[in-house]
Write a protein that holds these residues in place. Sequence first.
Motif, PDB file in Angstrom:
ATOM      1  N   PHE A  33       8.583  -0.099   0.591  1.00 22.22           N
ATOM      2  CA  PHE A  33       9.108   0.081   1.934  1.00 22.22           C
ATOM      3  C   PHE A  33       9.304   1.566   2.198  1.00 22.22           C
ATOM      4  CE2 PHE A  33      10.141  -4.216   0.844  1.00 22.22           C
ATOM      5  CZ  PHE A  33       9.988  -4.912   2.025  1.00 22.22           C
ATOM      6  N   GLY A  34       8.930   2.018   3.391  1.00 23.12           N
ATOM      7  CA  GLY A  34       9.112   3.420   3.747  1.00 23.12           C
ATOM      8  C   GLY A  34       8.198   3.802   4.893  1.00 23.12           C
ATOM      9  N   GLU A  35       8.074   5.105   5.145  1.00 18.28           N
ATOM     10  CA  GLU A  35       7.169   5.612   6.174  1.00 18.28           C
ATOM     11  C   GLU A  35       5.770   5.072   5.861  1.00 18.28           C
ATOM     12  OE1 GLU A  35       4.122   7.687   7.768  1.00 18.28           O
ATOM     13  OE2 GLU A  35       4.659   8.303   5.742  1.00 18.28           O
ATOM     14  N   PRO A  36       5.086   4.480   6.823  1.00 16.77           N
ATOM     15  CA  PRO A  36       3.864   3.723   6.539  1.00 16.77           C
ATOM     16  C   PRO A  36       2.814   4.433   5.688  1.00 16.77           C
ATOM     17  CG  PRO A  36       4.528   3.320   8.792  1.00 16.77           C
ATOM     18  CD  PRO A  36       5.443   4.399   8.254  1.00 16.77           C
ATOM     19  N   ASP A  37       2.427   5.652   6.008  1.00 17.59           N
ATOM     20  CA  ASP A  37       1.390   6.336   5.228  1.00 17.59           C
ATOM     21  C   ASP A  37       1.865   6.652   3.816  1.00 17.59           C
ATOM     22  OD1 ASP A  37      -0.436   6.228   7.296  1.00 17.59           O
ATOM     23  OD2 ASP A  37       0.125   8.199   8.084  1.00 17.59           O
ATOM     24  N   HIS A  38       3.108   7.059   3.686  1.00 22.94           N
ATOM     25  CA  HIS A  38       3.659   7.373   2.365  1.00 22.94           C
ATOM     26  C   HIS A  38       3.800   6.104   1.525  1.00 22.94           C
ATOM     27  CE1 HIS A  38       7.092   9.123  -0.239  1.00 22.94           C
ATOM     28  NE2 HIS A  38       5.923   9.319  -0.806  1.00 22.94           N
ATOM     29  N   ALA A  39       4.286   5.012   2.134  1.00 26.95           N
ATOM     30  CA  ALA A  39       4.422   3.745   1.421  1.00 26.95           C
ATOM     31  C   ALA A  39       3.057   3.247   0.946  1.00 26.95           C
ATOM     32  CB  ALA A  39       5.098   2.706   2.319  1.00 26.95           C
ATOM     33  N   LEU A  40       2.032   3.421   1.762  1.00 24.68           N
ATOM     34  CA  LEU A  40       0.679   3.024   1.377  1.00 24.68           C
ATOM     35  C   LEU A  40       0.193   3.848   0.183  1.00 24.68           C
ATOM     36  CD1 LEU A  40      -1.804   1.288   1.918  1.00 24.68           C
ATOM     37  CD2 LEU A  40      -2.538   2.997   3.584  1.00 24.68           C
ATOM     38  N   ALA A  41       0.480   5.138   0.179  1.00 21.89           N
ATOM     39  CA  ALA A  41       0.089   5.993  -0.950  1.00 21.89           C
ATOM     40  C   ALA A  41       0.778   5.547  -2.237  1.00 21.89           C
ATOM     41  CB  ALA A  41       0.417   7.455  -0.638  1.00 21.89           C
ATOM     42  N   VAL A  42       2.038   5.186  -2.152  1.00 29.06           N
ATOM     43  CA  VAL A  42       2.757   4.693  -3.338  1.00 29.06           C
ATOM     44  C   VAL A  42       2.181   3.344  -3.766  1.00 29.06           C
ATOM     45  CG1 VAL A  42       4.994   3.913  -4.217  1.00 29.06           C
ATOM     46  CG2 VAL A  42       4.863   5.979  -2.817  1.00 29.06           C
ATOM     47  N   ALA A  43       1.904   2.463  -2.820  1.00 32.78           N
ATOM     48  CA  ALA A  43       1.350   1.143  -3.125  1.00 32.78           C
ATOM     49  C   ALA A  43       0.049   1.253  -3.912  1.00 32.78           C
ATOM     50  CB  ALA A  43       1.122   0.353  -1.835  1.00 32.78           C
ATOM     51  N   ARG A  44      -0.766   2.231  -3.596  1.00 33.78           N
ATOM     52  CA  ARG A  44      -2.047   2.414  -4.299  1.00 33.78           C
ATOM     53  C   ARG A  44      -1.843   2.787  -5.763  1.00 33.78           C
ATOM     54  NH1 ARG A  44      -4.325   5.035   0.933  1.00 33.78           N
ATOM     55  NH2 ARG A  44      -5.695   3.354   1.641  1.00 33.78           N
ATOM     56  N   THR A  48      -0.487  -3.624  -9.723  1.00 34.50           N
ATOM     57  CA  THR A  48      -0.252  -5.022  -9.392  1.00 34.50           C
ATOM     58  C   THR A  48      -1.424  -5.539  -8.574  1.00 34.50           C
ATOM     59  OG1 THR A  48       0.918  -4.530  -7.336  1.00 34.50           O
ATOM     60  CG2 THR A  48       2.260  -4.731  -9.316  1.00 34.50           C
ATOM     61  N   GLY A  49      -1.639  -6.831  -8.635  1.00 31.09           N
ATOM     62  CA  GLY A  49      -2.752  -7.428  -7.903  1.00 31.09           C
ATOM     63  C   GLY A  49      -2.533  -7.493  -6.410  1.00 31.09           C
ATOM     64  N   GLN A  50      -1.278  -7.453  -5.988  1.00 30.28           N
ATOM     65  CA  GLN A  50      -0.962  -7.526  -4.564  1.00 30.28           C
ATOM     66  C   GLN A  50       0.267  -6.663  -4.306  1.00 30.28           C
ATOM     67  OE1 GLN A  50      -0.727 -11.515  -3.015  1.00 30.28           O
ATOM     68  NE2 GLN A  50       0.813 -10.964  -1.529  1.00 30.28           N
ATOM     69  N   VAL A  51       0.235  -5.874  -3.244  1.00 28.99           N
ATOM     70  CA  VAL A  51       1.384  -5.057  -2.858  1.00 28.99           C
ATOM     71  C   VAL A  51       1.611  -5.219  -1.361  1.00 28.99           C
ATOM     72  CG1 VAL A  51       2.434  -2.770  -2.821  1.00 28.99           C
ATOM     73  CG2 VAL A  51       0.816  -3.339  -4.629  1.00 28.99           C
ATOM     74  N   ASP A  52       2.816  -5.626  -0.985  1.00 29.38           N
ATOM     75  CA  ASP A  52       3.190  -5.692   0.426  1.00 29.38           C
ATOM     76  C   ASP A  52       3.782  -4.353   0.823  1.00 29.38           C
ATOM     77  OD1 ASP A  52       2.418  -8.327   0.469  1.00 29.38           O
ATOM     78  OD2 ASP A  52       4.445  -9.120   0.243  1.00 29.38           O
ATOM     79  N   VAL A  53       3.319  -3.801   1.919  1.00 29.76           N
ATOM     80  CA  VAL A  53       3.844  -2.544   2.438  1.00 29.76           C
ATOM     81  C   VAL A  53       4.672  -2.861   3.683  1.00 29.76           C
ATOM     82  CG1 VAL A  53       3.272  -0.299   3.421  1.00 29.76           C
ATOM     83  CG2 VAL A  53       1.931  -1.205   1.506  1.00 29.76           C
ATOM     84  N   ASN A  54       5.942  -2.520   3.616  1.00 29.39           N
ATOM     85  CA  ASN A  54       6.872  -2.754   4.729  1.00 29.39           C
ATOM     86  C   ASN A  54       6.872  -4.199   5.201  1.00 29.39           C
ATOM     87  OD1 ASN A  54       7.768  -0.083   4.757  1.00 29.39           O
ATOM     88  ND2 ASN A  54       6.069   0.553   6.056  1.00 29.39           N
ATOM     89  N   GLY A  55       6.873  -5.125   4.230  1.00 31.77           N
ATOM     90  CA  GLY A  55       6.921  -6.548   4.569  1.00 31.77           C
ATOM     91  C   GLY A  55       5.655  -7.038   5.218  1.00 31.77           C
ATOM     92  N   GLY A  56       4.519  -6.541   4.738  1.00 28.94           N
ATOM     93  CA  GLY A  56       3.210  -6.871   5.308  1.00 28.94           C
ATOM     94  C   GLY A  56       3.014  -8.354   5.564  1.00 28.94           C
ATOM     95  N   LYS A  57       2.237  -8.643   6.603  1.00 31.75           N
ATOM     96  CA  LYS A  57       1.922 -10.013   6.989  1.00 31.75           C
ATOM     97  C   LYS A  57       1.096 -10.699   5.909  1.00 31.75           C
ATOM     98  CE  LYS A  57      -0.575 -10.406  10.639  1.00 31.75           C
ATOM     99  NZ  LYS A  57      -1.192 -10.417  11.943  1.00 31.75           N
ATOM    100  N   VAL A  58       1.363 -11.956   5.658  1.00 28.19           N
ATOM    101  CA  VAL A  58       0.594 -12.728   4.683  1.00 28.19           C
ATOM    102  C   VAL A  58      -0.797 -12.998   5.248  1.00 28.19           C
ATOM    103  CG1 VAL A  58       0.426 -14.928   3.466  1.00 28.19           C
ATOM    104  CG2 VAL A  58       2.644 -13.801   3.702  1.00 28.19           C
TER     105      VAL A  58
END
Length: 92
Positions: A33-44, A48-58
């Motif tokens: 969870f965080g600022e969208p672009d930064h959260a995406l960079a951390v998620a990468r 893990t096989g799946q990462v939700d960014v900011n409560g991403g839609k299923v």
Amino acid sequence: MFGPVLSVIPYASEEQAVEIANNTVFGLAGAVFGEPDHALAVARRLRTGQVDVNGGKVNMLVPFGGYKQSGNGRELGRYGLEEFLETKSIQR
């Protein structure tokens, strides 16, 4: 232990947070969870096989599966279908 489990572990830096998240024998799913672009960079950076960014839609059409002891292989989508195929390499 199995089921929805939430671990809360304090961290001092982003580097330490990623290290804590990746320092496990499992890797099915995570969330950032965080600022969208930064959260995406951390998620990468998460193993893990799946990462939700900011409560991403299923999305039921994307491949599902884990890393490490959370399993190899994927279900759904093209990657799920490839689990049932065999590849042959022939050299001449």
